[in-house]
Write a protein that holds these residues in place. Structure first.
Motif, mmCIF file in Angstrom:
data_model
loop_
_atom_site.group_PDB
_atom_site.id
_atom_site.type_symbol
_atom_site.label_atom_id
_atom_site.label_comp_id
_atom_site.label_asym_id
_atom_site.label_seq_id
_atom_site.Cartn_x
_atom_site.Cartn_y
_atom_site.Cartn_z
ATOM 1 N N PRO A 5 0.792 -1.233 0.000
ATOM 2 C CA PRO A 5 0.000 0.000 0.000
ATOM 3 C C PRO A 5 0.825 1.284 0.000
ATOM 4 O O PRO A 5 0.900 2.006 0.999
ATOM 5 C CB PRO A 5 -0.818 -0.131 1.283
ATOM 6 N N ILE A 6 1.441 1.603 -1.135
ATOM 7 C CA ILE A 6 2.229 2.829 -1.216
ATOM 8 C C ILE A 6 1.726 3.781 -2.308
ATOM 9 O O ILE A 6 2.266 4.853 -2.489
ATOM 10 C CB ILE A 6 3.728 2.530 -1.430
ATOM 11 N N GLY A 7 0.669 3.388 -3.028
ATOM 12 C CA GLY A 7 0.122 4.240 -4.077
ATOM 13 C C GLY A 7 -0.697 5.378 -3.489
ATOM 14 O O GLY A 7 -1.069 5.363 -2.312
ATOM 15 N N PRO A 8 -0.996 6.397 -4.303
ATOM 16 C CA PRO A 8 -1.791 7.528 -3.812
ATOM 17 C C PRO A 8 -3.216 7.096 -3.461
ATOM 18 O O PRO A 8 -3.830 6.307 -4.170
ATOM 19 C CB PRO A 8 -1.780 8.504 -4.988
ATOM 20 N N TRP A 9 -3.728 7.592 -2.343
ATOM 21 C CA TRP A 9 -5.065 7.262 -1.880
ATOM 22 C C TRP A 9 -5.638 8.461 -1.150
ATOM 23 O O TRP A 9 -4.967 9.080 -0.330
ATOM 24 C CB TRP A 9 -5.016 6.055 -0.936
ATOM 25 N N GLU A 10 -6.894 8.813 -1.456
ATOM 26 C CA GLU A 10 -7.551 9.957 -0.824
ATOM 27 C C GLU A 10 -8.893 9.508 -0.271
ATOM 28 O O GLU A 10 -9.716 8.949 -0.995
ATOM 29 C CB GLU A 10 -7.759 11.070 -1.852
ATOM 30 N N SER A 11 -9.121 9.757 1.019
ATOM 31 C CA SER A 11 -10.351 9.285 1.659
ATOM 32 C C SER A 11 -11.601 9.950 1.092
ATOM 33 O O SER A 11 -12.679 9.371 1.132
ATOM 34 C CB SER A 11 -10.281 9.499 3.173
ATOM 35 N N ASP A 12 -11.494 11.150 0.531
ATOM 36 C CA ASP A 12 -12.670 11.840 -0.003
ATOM 37 C C ASP A 12 -12.858 11.619 -1.505
ATOM 38 O O ASP A 12 -13.770 12.175 -2.101
ATOM 39 C CB ASP A 12 -12.614 13.336 0.314
ATOM 40 N N SER A 13 -12.034 10.780 -2.112
ATOM 41 C CA SER A 13 -12.168 10.486 -3.540
ATOM 42 C C SER A 13 -13.260 9.450 -3.767
ATOM 43 O O SER A 13 -13.407 8.507 -2.987
ATOM 44 C CB SER A 13 -10.837 9.964 -4.102
ATOM 45 N N ILE A 14 -14.004 9.608 -4.855
ATOM 46 C CA ILE A 14 -15.068 8.646 -5.173
ATOM 47 C C ILE A 14 -14.485 7.307 -5.630
ATOM 48 O O ILE A 14 -15.125 6.267 -5.520
ATOM 49 C CB ILE A 14 -16.031 9.224 -6.219
#
Length: 184
Positions: free
Chosen positions: A30-39
């Motif tokens: 798990p090192i890729g970009p991730w945003e909690s508010d992204s759909i």
């Protein structure tokens, strides 16, 4: 314009006569970009280990192939959502008739079943165990571009018996091109 998590893969296989076996594992890092508010996100933002064992019986004289692969996915918790997807079982299968050395046609399918419930404070809907089954036609064709073999697969899957998952029809086109070709 973003990439997902890298996946490490280990695979070992062997064969005897018309039988072919493989055992493998995939590890999502798990090192890729991730945003909690992204759909939607390409990254999982969690560790995951997928184990699979597969067996194929192929009679080259008749062109008949039967393949089955089954495995489990063990999921870690997403630290940003406090959500942990339960352990997942999956099985994929195909019955193929090879028409030539380069083309085959058949039927394939899969079944997905979550065998343990979701957990964590982010699992507001409870354990939410899902399942779905699918079946549909599969076409394979390999051709060469210069000396490079290019394998293609076209499949359509109709899903049914869904619970706590989306259900529908899907089409896939897979194209496999080797990075190098051995030989003279």
């Amino acid at each position: 314009t973003k990439f997902g998590d890298p996946v490490l893969n280990a695979l070992i296989g062997w064969h005897q006569g018309n039988w072919h076996w493989t055992v493998g594992a995939l590890l999502n890092v798990p090192i890729g970009p991730w945003e909690s508010d992204s759909i939607s996100n390409l990254s999982f933002n969690r560790w995951a280990l997928d184990t699979t064992a597969a067996i194929t019986w192929l009679d080259p004289a008749k062109g008949t192939e039967i393949s089955v692969a089954a495995g489990f996915t063990f999921n870690g918790e997403n630290p940003d959502t406090d959500y942990k997807t339960g352990t997942e079982f999956h099985v994929e299968w195909a019955l193929m008739q090879h028409l030539s050395k380069t083309s085959s046609i058949g039927i394939g399918g899969y079944h997905y079943q979550q065998v343990t419930g979701d957990s964590g404070s982010g699992a507001r809907l409870g354990d939410f165990e899902g399942r779905v089954t699918a079946i549909g036609p599969v076409l394979n064709h390999t051709f060469t571009c210069g000396k490079i073999p290019i394998s293609t697969q076209l499949e359509w899957m109709h899903e049914f018996d869904a619970e706590n998952r989306a259900e529908g029809d899907s089409a896939f086109l897979n194209v496999t091109i080797p990075l190098s070709v051995a030989g003279p």
